[in-house]
Design a protein around this motif. Sequence first.
Motif, PDB file in Angstrom:
ATOM      1  N   ASP A 103      41.636  38.300  50.626  1.00 55.80           N
ATOM      2  CA  ASP A 103      41.385  39.077  52.117  1.00 55.80           C
ATOM      3  C   ASP A 103      39.870  38.822  52.166  1.00 55.80           C
ATOM      4  OD1 ASP A 103      44.089  39.508  52.644  1.00 55.80           O
ATOM      5  OD2 ASP A 103      43.756  41.606  52.265  1.00 55.80           O
ATOM      6  N   GLN A 104      39.042  39.159  51.267  1.00 57.09           N
ATOM      7  CA  GLN A 104      37.579  38.918  51.273  1.00 57.09           C
ATOM      8  C   GLN A 104      37.233  37.654  51.152  1.00 57.09           C
ATOM      9  OE1 GLN A 104      35.178  42.639  49.428  1.00 57.09           O
ATOM     10  NE2 GLN A 104      36.614  42.063  47.828  1.00 57.09           N
ATOM     11  N   ALA A 105      38.025  36.683  50.606  1.00 58.37           N
ATOM     12  CA  ALA A 105      37.356  35.275  50.250  1.00 58.37           C
ATOM     13  C   ALA A 105      37.695  34.714  51.759  1.00 58.37           C
ATOM     14  CB  ALA A 105      38.232  34.539  49.131  1.00 58.37           C
ATOM     15  N   ARG A 106      38.890  34.819  52.333  1.00 61.30           N
ATOM     16  CA  ARG A 106      39.103  34.459  53.660  1.00 61.30           C
ATOM     17  C   ARG A 106      38.266  35.041  54.943  1.00 61.30           C
ATOM     18  NH1 ARG A 106      44.272  36.368  53.860  1.00 61.30           N
ATOM     19  NH2 ARG A 106      44.866  35.308  52.259  1.00 61.30           N
ATOM     20  N   ALA A 107      37.837  36.036  54.596  1.00 64.46           N
ATOM     21  CA  ALA A 107      36.903  36.704  55.598  1.00 64.46           C
ATOM     22  C   ALA A 107      35.172  36.101  55.381  1.00 64.46           C
ATOM     23  CB  ALA A 107      36.882  38.066  55.496  1.00 64.46           C
ATOM     24  N   GLY A 108      35.182  35.537  54.212  1.00 60.11           N
ATOM     25  CA  GLY A 108      33.862  34.632  54.284  1.00 60.11           C
ATOM     26  C   GLY A 108      32.893  35.237  52.980  1.00 60.11           C
ATOM     27  N   ALA A 109      33.673  35.963  51.916  1.00 64.36           N
ATOM     28  CA  ALA A 109      33.172  36.394  50.627  1.00 64.36           C
ATOM     29  C   ALA A 109      32.642  35.217  50.002  1.00 64.36           C
ATOM     30  CB  ALA A 109      33.575  37.554  50.153  1.00 64.36           C
ATOM     31  N   ASP A 110      31.361  35.266  49.492  1.00 65.76           N
ATOM     32  CA  ASP A 110      30.851  34.043  48.486  1.00 65.76           C
ATOM     33  C   ASP A 110      31.061  34.535  47.043  1.00 65.76           C
ATOM     34  OD1 ASP A 110      29.953  32.199  50.526  1.00 65.76           O
ATOM     35  OD2 ASP A 110      28.638  33.954  50.948  1.00 65.76           O
ATOM     36  N   TYR A 111      30.930  35.763  46.900  1.00 65.35           N
ATOM     37  CA  TYR A 111      30.930  36.651  45.641  1.00 65.35           C
ATOM     38  C   TYR A 111      32.118  37.704  45.765  1.00 65.35           C
ATOM     39  CZ  TYR A 111      27.214  33.747  43.851  1.00 65.35           C
ATOM     40  OH  TYR A 111      26.338  32.635  43.615  1.00 65.35           O
ATOM     41  N   MET A 112      32.614  38.081  44.646  1.00 66.06           N
ATOM     42  CA  MET A 112      33.495  39.345  44.641  1.00 66.06           C
ATOM     43  C   MET A 112      32.927  40.326  43.717  1.00 66.06           C
ATOM     44  SD  MET A 112      36.048  38.654  46.410  1.00 66.06           S
ATOM     45  CE  MET A 112      36.754  37.013  47.147  1.00 66.06           C
ATOM     46  N   ASP A 113      32.201  41.322  44.303  1.00 67.08           N
ATOM     47  CA  ASP A 113      31.692  42.187  43.392  1.00 67.08           C
ATOM     48  C   ASP A 113      33.019  42.955  42.635  1.00 67.08           C
ATOM     49  OD1 ASP A 113      29.017  43.853  42.972  1.00 67.08           O
ATOM     50  OD2 ASP A 113      30.680  45.234  43.197  1.00 67.08           O
ATOM     51  N   VAL A 114      32.772  43.215  41.285  1.00 65.04           N
ATOM     52  CA  VAL A 114      34.036  43.799  40.557  1.00 65.04           C
ATOM     53  C   VAL A 114      33.432  45.048  39.903  1.00 65.04           C
ATOM     54  CG1 VAL A 114      35.880  42.122  40.455  1.00 65.04           C
ATOM     55  CG2 VAL A 114      33.731  42.245  38.947  1.00 65.04           C
ATOM     56  N   ASN A 115      33.610  46.303  40.125  1.00 63.55           N
ATOM     57  CA  ASN A 115      32.969  47.490  39.588  1.00 63.55           C
ATOM     58  C   ASN A 115      34.172  48.354  38.969  1.00 63.55           C
ATOM     59  OD1 ASN A 115      31.971  50.324  39.537  1.00 63.55           O
ATOM     60  ND2 ASN A 115      30.240  49.591  40.455  1.00 63.55           N
ATOM     61  N   ALA A 116      34.094  49.033  37.855  1.00 65.46           N
ATOM     62  CA  ALA A 116      35.216  49.804  37.214  1.00 65.46           C
ATOM     63  C   ALA A 116      34.043  51.008  36.736  1.00 65.46           C
ATOM     64  CB  ALA A 116      35.937  49.313  36.282  1.00 65.46           C
ATOM     65  N   GLY A 117      33.162  51.128  37.030  1.00 66.65           N
ATOM     66  CA  GLY A 117      32.263  51.998  36.725  1.00 66.65           C
ATOM     67  C   GLY A 117      32.750  53.704  36.617  1.00 66.65           C
ATOM     68  N   ILE A 118      33.670  54.086  37.384  1.00 67.79           N
ATOM     69  CA  ILE A 118      34.147  55.301  37.291  1.00 67.79           C
ATOM     70  C   ILE A 118      35.011  55.669  35.859  1.00 67.79           C
ATOM     71  CG2 ILE A 118      34.173  55.574  39.713  1.00 67.79           C
ATOM     72  CD1 ILE A 118      37.508  55.748  39.153  1.00 67.79           C
ATOM     73  N   PHE A 119      35.520  54.385  35.312  1.00 68.45           N
ATOM     74  CA  PHE A 119      36.208  54.845  34.174  1.00 68.45           C
ATOM     75  C   PHE A 119      35.302  54.680  33.038  1.00 68.45           C
ATOM     76  CE2 PHE A 119      39.331  52.659  36.908  1.00 68.45           C
ATOM     77  CZ  PHE A 119      40.263  53.718  36.915  1.00 68.45           C
ATOM     78  N   LEU A 120      35.063  55.697  32.287  1.00 73.62           N
ATOM     79  CA  LEU A 120      34.000  55.613  31.289  1.00 73.62           C
ATOM     80  C   LEU A 120      34.223  54.804  30.295  1.00 73.62           C
ATOM     81  CD1 LEU A 120      32.222  59.151  31.622  1.00 73.62           C
ATOM     82  CD2 LEU A 120      31.522  57.223  32.253  1.00 73.62           C
ATOM     83  N   ASP A 121      35.271  55.445  29.572  1.00 72.67           N
ATOM     84  CA  ASP A 121      35.588  54.592  28.316  1.00 72.67           C
ATOM     85  C   ASP A 121      36.439  53.212  28.467  1.00 72.67           C
ATOM     86  OD1 ASP A 121      34.618  56.585  26.998  1.00 72.67           O
ATOM     87  OD2 ASP A 121      36.341  57.846  26.477  1.00 72.67           O
ATOM     88  N   GLN A 122      37.079  53.112  29.501  1.00 79.21           N
ATOM     89  CA  GLN A 122      38.076  52.049  29.648  1.00 79.21           C
ATOM     90  C   GLN A 122      37.339  50.793  30.414  1.00 79.21           C
ATOM     91  OE1 GLN A 122      39.235  55.255  30.704  1.00 79.21           O
ATOM     92  NE2 GLN A 122      41.592  54.972  30.501  1.00 79.21           N
ATOM     93  N   GLU A 123      35.792  51.315  30.806  1.00 79.78           N
ATOM     94  CA  GLU A 123      35.263  50.459  31.948  1.00 79.78           C
ATOM     95  C   GLU A 123      35.470  48.912  31.223  1.00 79.78           C
ATOM     96  OE1 GLU A 123      31.293  50.902  32.557  1.00 79.78           O
ATOM     97  OE2 GLU A 123      31.196  49.676  34.223  1.00 79.78           O
ATOM     98  N   PRO A 124      34.946  48.715  30.302  1.00 76.09           N
ATOM     99  CA  PRO A 124      34.908  47.280  29.768  1.00 76.09           C
ATOM    100  C   PRO A 124      36.232  46.631  29.898  1.00 76.09           C
ATOM    101  CG  PRO A 124      34.000  48.512  28.092  1.00 76.09           C
ATOM    102  CD  PRO A 124      34.412  49.557  28.870  1.00 76.09           C
ATOM    103  N   GLU A 125      37.234  47.168  29.253  1.00 77.76           N
ATOM    104  CA  GLU A 125      38.720  46.503  29.598  1.00 77.76           C
ATOM    105  C   GLU A 125      39.130  46.456  30.991  1.00 77.76           C
ATOM    106  OE1 GLU A 125      40.594  44.963  27.362  1.00 77.76           O
ATOM    107  OE2 GLU A 125      38.329  45.725  26.147  1.00 77.76           O
ATOM    108  N   TYR A 126      38.812  47.216  31.808  1.00 75.93           N
ATOM    109  CA  TYR A 126      39.315  47.281  33.250  1.00 75.93           C
ATOM    110  C   TYR A 126      38.375  46.278  33.976  1.00 75.93           C
ATOM    111  CZ  TYR A 126      42.302  51.240  33.106  1.00 75.93           C
ATOM    112  OH  TYR A 126      43.337  52.195  32.661  1.00 75.93           O
TER     113      TYR A 126
END
Lengths: 265, 207
Positions: free
Chosen positions: A33-56
């Motif tokens: 949906d974001q790509a279609r709407a014109g996003a050039d990059y997709m931000d990805v953030n899993a910061g709320i998961f402390l221990d699992q953040e890297p995997e997620y």
Amino acid sequence: MIIIGELINASREAIKAAIESQDSAAIQKVAQDQARAGADYMDVNAGIFLDQEPEYLKWLVRMVQTATDKPCAIDSPNPAVIEAAVMVHQGTPLINSISLEKERFDRLLPFVAGTDFKVIALCMSDEGMPQTVDDRLRIADKLVGGLLNNNVKVENIFVDPLVQPLSVNNSYGLAFIDAMEKILDNYPGIHTACGVSNISYGLPARKYLNHIFMTMAISKGLDGAIINPLDRRLMAGIIAAEALAGRDDFCMNYLKAFREGLFEG
Amino acid sequence: MSTQEIYNAILAFDEVSVKAKVRAELGAGTDIQTILDDGLVRAMDIVGERFSAGDLFIPEMLKSAQVMKAGLELIKPLLTTDQSRSKGTVVIGTVKGDQHDIGKNLVAMMLEGAGFKIVDLGVDVESEVFVKTAAEQKADVIALSSLLTTTMPAMEQTIRITKAANLAVKTIVGGAPVSQAFAHQIEADGYSADAPGTVKLVKELVG
């Protein structure tokens, strides 16, 4: 305008749930949906998961890249997590972000040195939040200087002069914009980027402030934005502002958006 | 003439009027404690309530605090030692690794307006500094702020060493990523979602 789609962030309830249940389809749909709407990059953030953040975060990168051909903006306050996610990323990622905070700076600088990675350079340091234009410029100079000295090309750097809430200090709107303008002057070819929503924190009718602030910043040269590209009114405002700022040759983007119906309703 | 007018002037964010009303009350011989409690402090209580309810916004809270302070300055020299004694001492700061101070500053300001002595340690504060300062100041409360999820463990760490130091001090936490559940999990003595709520909480803990 370089649009960084902000929606794949685990601080949003729907994304958090999709991550926890490893619902690939849900994440992929938001990416598409974001790509279609014109996003050039997709931000990805899993910061709320402390221990699992890297995997997620690695999982989010894979999901985005199986669903779209867009690169990711790898978004974490933790440099080790950024490094882990970049390792599974195909193509050239955008690092979100390096700052002058010692721990982040010392670890990420060698990581991005000599690469073609795009980097957001956030104007924060260990000396607290910058208040004035000069505070921001001092941090920007050290950050950009450090990156250039480590063979990061100027055109790969996106300086974020740090948007702070207008509600606590009425100079914060122009402090951002004036700093941004000076940075663009000082480093020809450099980009700027920011998320706008922080400007309206603590005030009502936030969308209204966000939109106008974005327009004001674009008029002074802002060329990157971390936003929700599905917000049609915001996207329409960005396209109109860029045309008005003389950065849309023959108003081609404006007219294309018009024909696609972006200005309707 | 009454302290109601002082109260009204604060809620109208009118600094000139607040000063005039306070002077008028002083001239009329109104009890200073009454001016303080029924005029100034009561107005800030209602500002806090309206803010929590979403009827007032951050700039209005900041402005009302400034207006209230202008009134307070006029009566400060007249307060007896007993009247000017603070309601308690709060050591406040943003935990190690975190530079965000907006929420922390609002909380400090509202606590100060409610009559507490504030020792503001700023941002990026080491756990040990909280504990050391609380001991030196004989603080009643240590208030910890954090905006980043990555600095939440620093809250836990600070609470752990505070407990180990065996001080008669309560610990409270707040900030965007913090919840009641998290506060409970790290054994904080309290949590609040906003600045006025923190004032209530501290009053409960100290009172």
